[in-house]
Design a protein around this motif. Structure first.
Motif, short mmCIF file in Angstrom:
data_model
loop_
_atom_site.label_atom_id
_atom_site.label_comp_id
_atom_site.label_asym_id
_atom_site.label_seq_id
_atom_site.Cartn_x
_atom_site.Cartn_y
_atom_site.Cartn_z
N ASP A 13 0.87 -0.95 -0.05
CA ASP A 13 0.04 0.00 0.08
C ASP A 13 0.97 1.20 0.05
O ASP A 13 1.77 1.42 0.81
CB ASP A 13 -0.88 0.21 1.16
CG ASP A 13 -1.87 1.01 1.14
OD1 ASP A 13 -2.17 1.72 0.14
OD2 ASP A 13 -2.67 1.43 2.33
N MET A 14 0.59 2.09 -0.96
CA MET A 14 1.62 3.08 -1.17
C MET A 14 1.27 4.37 0.03
O MET A 14 0.06 4.45 0.49
CB MET A 14 1.38 4.07 -2.39
CG MET A 14 1.90 3.13 -3.65
SD MET A 14 3.55 2.49 -3.61
CE MET A 14 4.47 3.91 -3.93
N ASP A 108 -3.03 2.39 -5.97
CA ASP A 108 -1.79 2.19 -5.11
C ASP A 108 -1.76 1.17 -4.04
O ASP A 108 -1.10 0.94 -2.99
CB ASP A 108 -1.69 3.83 -4.12
CG ASP A 108 -2.86 3.58 -2.97
OD1 ASP A 108 -3.82 2.91 -3.32
OD2 ASP A 108 -2.41 4.03 -2.02
N LYS A 162 2.77 2.07 9.02
CA LYS A 162 2.92 3.36 8.00
C LYS A 162 3.40 4.48 8.45
O LYS A 162 3.25 4.78 9.79
CB LYS A 162 1.41 3.54 7.48
CG LYS A 162 1.11 2.86 6.30
CD LYS A 162 -0.36 3.07 5.87
CE LYS A 162 -0.55 2.54 4.42
NZ LYS A 162 0.17 3.27 3.46
MG MG Z 1 -2.42 4.22 0.12
#
Ligand code: MG
Length: 363
Positions: A13-14, A108, A162
């Motif tokens: 996941d970007m 993404d 993240k």
């Molecule tokens: Mg993302």
């Protein structure tokens, strides 16, 4: 069929994708609170927020007006889907250096099955590290990855550290990893299901795993079994690469459930515009418009209409999609996701677009 040897699934996941692309391409935006999306006057919503903007409480799907109130000096940038798609193609090139079992979720986000991988790297987390490194070096962007024996555990894992995270869950760690998490971490458990579970004393995945299947089935019907399996960490869903596109679609998941009709209408308008723009770029015209709505309790419905004309512009697609939206319970129940698709392509267009890879095409 039971899965004996464990799979190696990566969920990538970007990080703050659209906002990160904008910051990458315009140095004056770096280090600044940036939001990507429509104008506040046009009732736009935030499509992406940089981490600097998130520090002010700005999140995706917030009305742009609210974002400006939270952070008056936030910098707004209009969305540029062509560029994001271009970057996404670069990301997918990197994925395909390792496996062709790539299932795109959105521009993404994707699942990769690297159990067998082209470079014969023995560990999933090592593949993930190489992919993250290549994305950083070649595209100057960061991604977060989760590595696990199943899609759903990999997805939860990718979100944990993240941005720029990498979390690996080995088969023997699944239960201890899942147990303390709130049930809302299970895909498909939204606000309504979460509250119903809470009402019967279930807050954590461990408590859900300990509940009896028959109790859950009594409460949730067929979904009871799904919930119970996921709570045990069981998920045999394969990574399903997309094949030839039969439709062009665009969908959006809201950060919070949407109940406001105007907001739904603006979302459908954006989606119609996106789909129509791509139809024209591919010289495609379609006759069938489909609207997809997912209610807060995760029930998903689609409504389709076949028109007499082949369409490739936004206004008629929007009109039909809006009509279809009225045929759902969206106004009464609210939505967490809306999607618009066009299919039923004219025959002469069809051959021309067979080899076009449409990474957003998803059922
Ligand atoms: Mg993302």
């Amino acid at each position: 069929m039971t899965q004996r040897s464990s799979r190696k699934i990566i969920h990538i996941d970007m990080d703050a994708f659209y906002a990160s692309v904008e910051q990458r391409d315009d140095p004056s935006l770096r280090g600044q609170p940036v939001v990507v999306g429509g104008t506040p006057e046009g009732r736009g919503v935030v499509a992406a927020a940089s981490y600097e903007a998130r520090a002010f409480g700005i999140r995706s799907a917030l009305p742009m007006r609210t974002a400006l109130r939270l952070c008056p000096h936030v910098i707004r940038v209009a969305t540029d889907f062509d560029r994001y798609r271009e970057v996404s193609r670069g990301i997918h090139e990197i994925f395909h250096e390792h496996t062709d079992l790539v299932e795109p979720v959105s521009l993404d986000e994707a699942y990769l099955d690297v159990t067998w991988n082209k470079q014969e790297i023995p560990f999933g987390h090592r593949v993930a590290r190489v992919i993250k490194r290549d994305i950083r070096q070649r595209l100057q962007l960061t991604a977060s990855a989760g590595v696990a024996p199943s899609k759903f555990v990999a997805k939860i894992a990718s979100d944990l550290e993240k941005p720029d995270g990498l979390v690996t869950i080995m088969p023997h760690q699944i239960r201890s990893f899942l147990d303390p998490l709130p049930v809302a971490k299970i895909p498909g458990v939204g606000k309504v299901t979460g509250e119903r579970l809470q009402a019967i004393g279930i807050d954590t995945i461990a408590q859900l795993a300990a509940a009896s299947v028959s109790d859950l089935e009594r409460q949730f019907g067929r979904r009871g079994q799904y919930l119970h399996l996921r709570a045990q960490g069981i998920d045999n869903e394969p990574v399903a690469p997309i094949s030839e596109p039969k439709q062009l679609s665009s969908e959006t998941t809201f950060a919070t459930d949407i109940f406001d009709e105007d907001q739904m209408r603006y979302a459908v308008q954006d989606l119609a515009q996106d789909v129509a723009g791509r139809l024209r770029r591919r010289s495609l015209r379609g006759r069938v418009v489909t609207l997809k709505a997912r209610y807060p309790d995760f029930e998903t419905v689609t409504r389709s209409l076949t028109g007499g004309l082949y369409l490739d512009s936004a206004p008629p697609v929007f009109d039909i999609a809006l009509e279809l939206l009225r045929r759902t319970d969206a106004r009464r129940r609210g939505v967490r996701l809306l999607g618009v698709a066009v299919s039923g392509f004219a025959d002469d267009d069809r051959a021309a677009q067979l080899d076009l890879f449409d990474m957003e095409q998803k059922g």
